[in-house]
Motif scaffolding. Structure first.
Motif, mmCIF file in Angstrom:
data_model
loop_
_atom_site.group_PDB
_atom_site.id
_atom_site.type_symbol
_atom_site.label_atom_id
_atom_site.label_comp_id
_atom_site.label_asym_id
_atom_site.label_seq_id
_atom_site.Cartn_x
_atom_site.Cartn_y
_atom_site.Cartn_z
ATOM 1 N N VAL A 1 75.706 -72.989 -21.083
ATOM 2 C CA VAL A 1 75.472 -71.937 -22.105
ATOM 3 C C VAL A 1 76.091 -72.523 -23.278
ATOM 4 C CG1 VAL A 1 75.817 -69.585 -22.619
ATOM 5 C CG2 VAL A 1 75.374 -70.142 -20.143
ATOM 6 N N PHE A 2 75.273 -72.744 -24.127
ATOM 7 C CA PHE A 2 75.849 -73.028 -25.641
ATOM 8 C C PHE A 2 76.153 -71.705 -26.420
ATOM 9 C CE2 PHE A 2 73.336 -76.976 -24.631
ATOM 10 C CZ PHE A 2 74.436 -77.961 -24.647
ATOM 11 N N SER A 3 77.210 -71.804 -27.413
ATOM 12 C CA SER A 3 77.480 -70.620 -27.947
ATOM 13 C C SER A 3 77.636 -69.263 -27.076
ATOM 14 C CB SER A 3 76.450 -70.241 -29.145
ATOM 15 O OG SER A 3 76.607 -71.433 -30.038
ATOM 16 N N PRO A 4 78.570 -69.429 -26.094
ATOM 17 C CA PRO A 4 78.732 -68.282 -25.189
ATOM 18 C C PRO A 4 79.339 -67.018 -25.793
ATOM 19 C CG PRO A 4 80.194 -69.943 -24.571
ATOM 20 C CD PRO A 4 79.530 -70.255 -25.874
ATOM 21 N N TYR A 5 78.915 -66.032 -25.236
ATOM 22 C CA TYR A 5 79.898 -64.714 -25.033
ATOM 23 C C TYR A 5 80.786 -64.962 -23.964
ATOM 24 C CZ TYR A 5 76.972 -61.550 -28.091
ATOM 25 O OH TYR A 5 76.219 -61.058 -29.014
ATOM 26 N N GLY B 1 81.541 -68.218 -31.149
ATOM 27 C CA GLY B 1 82.201 -68.665 -32.263
ATOM 28 C C GLY B 1 83.679 -69.527 -31.835
ATOM 29 N N GLY B 2 84.010 -70.099 -33.191
ATOM 30 C CA GLY B 2 85.000 -71.117 -32.834
ATOM 31 C C GLY B 2 86.423 -70.283 -32.179
ATOM 32 N N SER B 3 86.733 -69.256 -32.425
ATOM 33 C CA SER B 3 87.629 -68.549 -31.833
ATOM 34 C C SER B 3 87.514 -67.902 -30.491
ATOM 35 C CB SER B 3 88.184 -67.289 -32.761
ATOM 36 O OG SER B 3 87.048 -66.349 -32.903
ATOM 37 N N ASN B 4 86.299 -67.987 -29.776
ATOM 38 C CA ASN B 4 86.015 -67.639 -28.641
ATOM 39 C C ASN B 4 86.855 -68.379 -27.677
ATOM 40 O OD1 ASN B 4 84.436 -67.546 -25.976
ATOM 41 N ND2 ASN B 4 82.946 -66.237 -27.032
ATOM 42 N N SER B 5 87.510 -67.574 -26.648
ATOM 43 C CA SER B 5 88.215 -68.238 -25.503
ATOM 44 C C SER B 5 87.437 -69.314 -24.806
ATOM 45 C CB SER B 5 88.938 -67.147 -24.663
ATOM 46 O OG SER B 5 89.708 -66.176 -25.542
ATOM 47 N N LEU B 6 86.226 -69.213 -24.630
ATOM 48 C CA LEU B 6 85.332 -70.156 -23.940
ATOM 49 C C LEU B 6 85.131 -71.403 -24.921
ATOM 50 C CD1 LEU B 6 83.051 -67.895 -21.692
ATOM 51 C CD2 LEU B 6 85.386 -68.626 -21.320
ATOM 52 N N VAL C 1 84.412 -68.491 -11.530
ATOM 53 C CA VAL C 1 85.101 -69.733 -11.996
ATOM 54 C C VAL C 1 84.160 -70.854 -12.446
ATOM 55 C CG1 VAL C 1 86.375 -71.892 -11.478
ATOM 56 C CG2 VAL C 1 87.088 -69.678 -10.857
ATOM 57 N N TYR C 2 84.303 -71.235 -13.614
ATOM 58 C CA TYR C 2 83.323 -72.250 -14.484
ATOM 59 C C TYR C 2 84.194 -73.299 -15.421
ATOM 60 C CZ TYR C 2 83.595 -68.205 -17.228
ATOM 61 O OH TYR C 2 83.982 -67.112 -18.108
ATOM 62 N N ILE C 3 83.409 -74.190 -15.762
ATOM 63 C CA ILE C 3 84.012 -75.086 -16.549
ATOM 64 C C ILE C 3 83.638 -74.750 -18.086
ATOM 65 C CG2 ILE C 3 84.013 -77.646 -17.350
ATOM 66 C CD1 ILE C 3 83.271 -78.321 -14.479
ATOM 67 N N HIS C 4 84.433 -74.865 -18.764
ATOM 68 C CA HIS C 4 84.132 -74.465 -20.197
ATOM 69 C C HIS C 4 85.046 -75.122 -21.371
ATOM 70 C CE1 HIS C 4 87.838 -71.350 -20.934
ATOM 71 N NE2 HIS C 4 87.534 -71.429 -19.483
ATOM 72 N N ASP C 5 84.838 -75.079 -22.767
ATOM 73 C CA ASP C 5 85.536 -75.432 -23.752
ATOM 74 C C ASP C 5 86.608 -74.474 -24.015
ATOM 75 O OD1 ASP C 5 86.118 -76.791 -26.252
ATOM 76 O OD2 ASP C 5 84.732 -75.639 -27.566
ATOM 77 N N THR C 6 87.489 -74.877 -24.971
ATOM 78 C CA THR C 6 88.763 -73.941 -25.495
ATOM 79 C C THR C 6 89.011 -74.202 -27.047
ATOM 80 O OG1 THR C 6 90.991 -73.350 -25.060
ATOM 81 C CG2 THR C 6 90.359 -75.648 -24.436
ATOM 82 N N ILE D 1 88.248 -73.634 -15.538
ATOM 83 C CA ILE D 1 88.552 -75.191 -15.779
ATOM 84 C C ILE D 1 88.086 -75.526 -17.250
ATOM 85 C CG2 ILE D 1 88.193 -77.567 -15.340
ATOM 86 C CD1 ILE D 1 89.516 -75.825 -12.759
ATOM 87 N N ARG D 2 89.050 -75.633 -18.164
ATOM 88 C CA ARG D 2 89.082 -75.867 -19.479
ATOM 89 C C ARG D 2 88.749 -77.563 -19.666
ATOM 90 N NH1 ARG D 2 93.774 -72.417 -22.103
ATOM 91 N NH2 ARG D 2 93.421 -70.624 -21.027
ATOM 92 N N VAL D 3 87.715 -78.008 -20.380
ATOM 93 C CA VAL D 3 87.473 -79.477 -20.386
ATOM 94 C C VAL D 3 87.870 -79.852 -21.872
ATOM 95 C CG1 VAL D 3 85.013 -78.996 -20.607
ATOM 96 C CG2 VAL D 3 85.895 -81.567 -19.780
ATOM 97 N N GLU D 4 88.372 -81.106 -21.924
ATOM 98 C CA GLU D 4 88.586 -81.629 -23.191
ATOM 99 C C GLU D 4 87.737 -81.987 -24.132
ATOM 100 O OE1 GLU D 4 92.047 -84.785 -25.117
ATOM 101 O OE2 GLU D 4 90.999 -85.241 -23.101
#
Length: 547
Positions: free
Chosen positions: A365-369, A428-433, A446-451, A469-472
């Motif tokens: 999911v890109f640009s996720p809620y 958006g850029g401030s989204n916790s995911l 549980v899933y893998i996401h940006d931060t 899991i937050r991935v770099e």
């Protein structure tokens, strides 16, 4: 005629049933007698040692008419010596040789060696007892090597991998071992099917040898504050001695033994690098903990993790998968045994531990809620809105019903006991995911996401999330997973990550995701890697291995 019929019947039965027994083969009779217990709930035992695999043993010997396999004509065969050797070698699998009757087996061997020296015949009862002990040891060791000694389902930690069902036929395995006169090869066939297991055994063997000759005082060193190069500290002599012991520094003349000098600084950095720490040369909590670990402690850590490797399901052996080692804060994407991508990750903090399980990644999911879990909404979001009515707009959040209908926050009673709504954070850029999430549906959510908090990846301790899991480098991970579709260029991925609404992409194939918790492993070169037990899970497994 009746006498003649019954006489012939008795002759036929006697010649068929006892065809494999000679009048002098009393071991045959003793084996059968010991195994044919009257009560179905009673297990046969030898000198107080219960035979845990009595059903298998009975079937095995019944199939071969109770003929012995470890001795012949009153003399031990070489195969018996090999089996005793394998029982002893089980300690390099992190198992306990005493679980496989080693003390009693050794006692019988000593008796037989003494008999040999005295040119005295071995007692049939002793041969029968040793026969049962060695066979029980083979079956018990086989199961522990294939499935693990500890049932992961019984652990307190959140290990969601069920214990493997044994697929090997242990009776056939023993029969093959006897036919080939080779115990080692057949036991080895039960090892986990990845190279790091055998490499780990060799590390454990080396640690065992080190522990035998270790003379250092491994009294724990506790630091009130970090030590930097140029500082003077009473703990420096002991820390330097341990660095020397592990080969990270060499002995040299010292003007001030308590001074943290530049030569020791290089050794500390090398130690930190090998043990997954930030190689800054600062002796802090983690570096001190690492240098507190004695050879015996490291041997035990290796034993615990060899057991964890035995728990892993068959999906780990597939050609394509994503591995996340929680204790190492690292994600690896592996395809055809090659690691194509490695990335730092942030995992669950102590009271929100990331669970250990396997699942299938099926979409991105890109640009996720961020659909905020009810527990977080109750504990964090609702109290924040009560204090600050503008909190939701400041955090780019909105409120919706469970059917997805927008709700005006001003119409909600934020002090009510019930909250029949869902809070979500907009893309958006401030989204916790962050800008993308990778989904492998599971009961833990549980899933893998940006931060957006990218600076956290530079920290040494990265147990900071609520469990996900937050991935770099999420864009690189997405590009790697979508590489089979040439239309998904890095530019298109970047564009998808910066939309006002979600972009869902189904993967062309499902990819196994395995969340591991390994505080030790050995790489392809046989080099040992140890990590801190961030969730304090090693001790429980170690206690059960020793039980």
């Amino acid at each position: 005629m009746k006498k003649l019929f019954f006489g012939m019947l008795f002759w036929v039965l006697s010649t068929s049933v006892f065809a494999f027994q000679t009048p002098s083969d009393s071991v045959f009779t003793l084996l059968r007698t010991k195994l044919e217990v009257e009560s179905p709930t009673e297990k046969p035992s030898v000198s107080g040692n219960e035979l845990g695999n009595s059903n298998l043993i009975h079937k095995f010997y019944a199939n071969r008419n109770f003929a012995s396999i470890w001795s012949q004509k009153g003399v031990l065969l070489e195969l018996a010596y090999e089996m005793r050797f394998e029982i002893r070698q089980s300690k390099f699998d992190g198992l306990a040789p005493q679980d496989y009757h080693l003390a009693l087996v050794d006692a019988y061997f000593q008796t037989f060696e003494a008999n040999k020296t005295a040119k005295k015949a071995n007692e049939p009862a002793d041969l029968a007892n040793l026969e049962l002990l060695l066979t029980d040891a083979f079956f018990g060791l086989s199961e522990d090597l294939e499935r693990g000694k500890v049932d992961p389902g019984s652990l307190k930690g959140d290990w969601e991998i069920e214990r493997k069902a044994g697929s090997a036929d242990y009776m056939k395995l023993l029969g093959d071992a006897v036919a080939a006169n080779n115990i080692r090869k057949n036991l080895e066939s039960l090892y986990p099917k990845f190279a790091i297991y055998k490499k780990g055994r060799e590390v454990l063997r080396a640690m065992d040898e080190r522990a035998k000759t270790d003379t250092l005082d491994w009294k724990p060193i506790k630091l009130e504050k970090s030590i930097k190069v140029g500082d003077s500290h009473t703990a420096i002599p002991a820390l330097r001695e341990r660095l020397n012991y592990w080969g990270y520094a060499k002995e040299y003349p010292l003007s001030d033994p308590k001074l943290y000098d530049s030569a020791m600084f290089l050794g500390v950095r090398a130690f930190q690098l090998r043990n997954g720490m930030e190689p800054d040369g600062v002796i802090g909590k983690n570096t001190a903990l690492g240098l507190n670990a004695s050879p015996t402690a490291l041997r035990e850590k290796a034993a615990v993790n060899l057991e964890r490797l035995r728990w892993l399901p068959d999906t780990v052996q597939k050609l394509e998968l994503i591995l996340v080692n929680i204790a190492n804060y690292q994600l690896d994407y592996v395809n055809k045994l090659d690691t194509l991508l490695s990335a730092r990750v942030i995992v669950g903090k102590l009271y929100h531990e990331s669970p250990v399980f396997t699942a299938q990644m099926s979409y991105i999911v890109f640009s996720p809620y961020w659909n905020i879990p009810p527990s977080i909404a109750k504990k964090e979001i609702i109290p924040a809105v009560r204090k600050n009515p503008n909190y939701l707009s400041q955090k780019n959040m909105d409120v919706v019903t469970f059917s997805g209908k927008q709700v005006n926050p001003a119409s909600i009673n934020w002090s009510a006991k019930s909250f029949p709504y869902m809070v979500r954070q907009k893309p958006g850029g401030s989204n916790s995911l962050g800008l993308v999430k990778f989904m492998f549906p599971n009961e833990h959510n549980v899933y893998i996401h940006d931060t957006p908090a990218r600076s956290l990846f530079r920290k040494e301790d990265r147990a900071m999330s609520h469990g996900c899991i937050r991935v770099e480098n999420p864009a690189k991970l997405a590009e790697t997973l979508l590489r089979s579709d040439a239309s998904w260029t890095s530019e298109r991925i970047d564009m998808a990550m910066h939309q006002d609404s979600e972009v869902i992409v189904n993967l062309p194939r499902k990819i196994p995701v395995v969340l591991l918790y390994l505080t030790f492993w050995a790489d392809s070169k046989g080099e040992a890697h140890f990590r801190q037990d961030i969730y304090d899970r090693d001790e429980e497994v170690l206690a059960l291995l020793k039980k």
